[in-house]
Design a protein around this motif. Structure first.
Motif, PDB file in Angstrom:
ATOM      1  N   LYS A  55       0.836  -1.202   0.000  1.00 36.94           N
ATOM      2  CA  LYS A  55       0.000   0.000   0.000  1.00 36.94           C
ATOM      3  C   LYS A  55       0.873   1.256   0.000  1.00 36.94           C
ATOM      4  O   LYS A  55       1.917   1.293   0.646  1.00 36.94           O
ATOM      5  N   THR A  56       0.441   2.271  -0.691  1.00 36.70           N
ATOM      6  CA  THR A  56       1.174   3.543  -0.702  1.00 36.70           C
ATOM      7  C   THR A  56       1.205   4.132   0.715  1.00 36.70           C
ATOM      8  O   THR A  56       0.148   4.304   1.321  1.00 36.70           O
ATOM      9  N   PRO A  57       2.398   4.422   1.248  1.00 43.37           N
ATOM     10  CA  PRO A  57       2.485   4.884   2.642  1.00 43.37           C
ATOM     11  C   PRO A  57       2.218   6.385   2.790  1.00 43.37           C
ATOM     12  O   PRO A  57       3.122   7.165   3.071  1.00 43.37           O
ATOM     13  N   TYR A  58       0.958   6.769   2.610  1.00 44.55           N
ATOM     14  CA  TYR A  58       0.622   8.202   2.704  1.00 44.55           C
ATOM     15  C   TYR A  58       0.892   8.754   4.103  1.00 44.55           C
ATOM     16  O   TYR A  58       1.342   9.883   4.259  1.00 44.55           O
ATOM     17  N   GLY A  59       0.566   7.923   5.114  1.00 39.82           N
ATOM     18  CA  GLY A  59       0.783   8.379   6.493  1.00 39.82           C
ATOM     19  C   GLY A  59       2.249   8.687   6.746  1.00 39.82           C
ATOM     20  O   GLY A  59       2.594   9.751   7.277  1.00 39.82           O
ATOM     21  N   ASP A  60       3.120   7.749   6.334  1.00 39.47           N
ATOM     22  CA  ASP A  60       4.562   7.966   6.503  1.00 39.47           C
ATOM     23  C   ASP A  60       5.026   9.176   5.698  1.00 39.47           C
ATOM     24  O   ASP A  60       5.854   9.963   6.155  1.00 39.47           O
ATOM     25  N   GLY A  61       4.479   9.309   4.480  1.00 41.89           N
ATOM     26  CA  GLY A  61       4.837  10.453   3.639  1.00 41.89           C
ATOM     27  C   GLY A  61       4.483  11.772   4.305  1.00 41.89           C
ATOM     28  O   GLY A  61       5.280  12.719   4.302  1.00 41.89           O
ATOM     29  N   ALA A  62       3.296  11.806   4.916  1.00 36.98           N
ATOM     30  CA  ALA A  62       2.873  13.037   5.592  1.00 36.98           C
ATOM     31  C   ALA A  62       3.772  13.353   6.782  1.00 36.98           C
ATOM     32  O   ALA A  62       4.157  14.510   6.995  1.00 36.98           O
TER      33      ALA A  62
END
Lengths: 180, 158
Positions: free
Chosen positions: B56-63
């Motif tokens: 899954k694309t790690p949007y949380g980590d990216g943010a």
């Protein structure tokens, strides 16, 4: 096979959007409020200036580091330019509309969530508009088009954060954990 | 520095934070806040380069990486502003800002003038630079981090 996997991911993302609004609803509300504050900051200087508030220009100055603020390239309200240019106004408005609209478009958001790199394509009109001749309307419109899909990304981040916080007995608990 | 998010955030924030204060280069920010967003994108690119592939694309980590880059970027911007002011760079802009204020006929209070840096390097100017940088850099670098996660995420091979 890749396509089938993407479709499965998209369907799961759509189901999460539809079934789990409570997890991200508080974050989405805060995000929406922040977007409204940013838009208010954009339109406040001319309105407050017209009302005779002496520090309207100081308010405009707050955004000077993120926009050129050229009056001839900005929308005017009551004869005064907004705090940011046409393009930035479009970007801010597009992002705010995206945050508000994506939860209402689950099928479309699921498709975009399955192919997030496509978001870059929405910035192509802005780049073309920037490189060739442009008008106030084109700058505003391409800014909106570029920022609208970006509004989906913080919602997806909030959704993932919500999935992490699911109780173990929740049917989506394993799904949420496997996403990380 | 055990946290794998810290080093990329520090590099991304510091590089673009310093660039955002340099004369002429800082005007890149007028193009859709490119430097602030770029700091978040660079930080997430560096983070995902070392991170294992994920389904899954790690949007949380990216943010989070983007927000950290924003924090470090704000510190870097403030420090670079102090150094440049001590070297005399930017005084001309401050003088122009003061002239524009005087020309407009608006009488701004002293604290606002301090914030704008028209009174030279003072506590008010440094504080306002840091607060503004942390808000603006934080917001735009977080968006940059989300964009970076969307663009540079590497899918797990099945």
């Amino acid at each position: 096979m890749v396509r089938a996997r993407r479709q499965r991911e998209g369907a799961r993302a759509a189901a999460r959007f539809a079934a789990e609004p409570a997890h991200a609803s508080r974050g989405t509300s805060v995000l929406s409020l922040a977007c409204l504050c940013a838009l208010a900051l954009v339109v406040a200087p001319p309105l407050l200036g017209a009302a005779g508030w002496p520090y309207a220009d100081a308010l405009r100055w707050l955004l000077h580091s993120v926009c050129h603020q050229l009056p001839e390239r900005s929308f005017h309200l009551l004869g005064e330019p907004l705090a940011v240019c046409h393009r930035c106004t479009g970007l801010y408005l597009g992002f705010a509309l995206g945050v508000a609209a994506w939860p209402l478009l689950p099928a479309l958001s699921a498709r975009l969530a399955a192919r997030p790199r496509c978001i870059v394509l929405f910035a192509v009109p802005l780049a073309i508009d920037w490189l060739i001749g442009n008008s106030a309307g084109s700058r505003f419109a391409t800014g909106m088009v570029a920022a609208f899909p970006v509004g989906l990304l913080p919602l997806l981040a909030l959704n993932q954060h919500g999935s992490r916080r699911l109780p173990p007995d929740h049917p989506d608990y394993k799904q949420g954990a496997s996403q990380q | 520095m055990n946290n794998p998010k810290m080093k990329p955030a520090l590099i991304g924030g510091a590089v673009f934070g310093v660039l955002a204060t340099l004369p002429y280069i800082q005007y890149i920010n007028a193009v859709c806040c490119a430097l602030y967003i770029g700091g978040g994108v660079l930080a997430v690119y560096l983070y995902l380069k070392e991170a294992p592939r994920a389904e899954k694309t790690p949007y949380g980590d990216g943010a989070v990486v983007g927000a950290l880059a924003g924090l470090f970027g704000a510190v870097a911007t403030t420090l670079a502003t102090i150094v440049l002011r001590l070297l005399g760079v930017g005084e001309e802009e401050a003088a122009q800002a003061l002239a524009a204020v005087e020309q407009s006929g608006v009488e701004l209070p002293q604290f606002v003038l301090d914030m704008m840096g028209t009174s030279g390097l003072g506590v008010g100017m440094v504080f306002s630079t840091f607060v503004m940088a942390i808000i603006l850099y934080g917001i735009f670098a977080t968006i940059g981090g989300l964009l970076g996660a969307a663009i540079f995420h590497r899918k797990e091979q099945n």
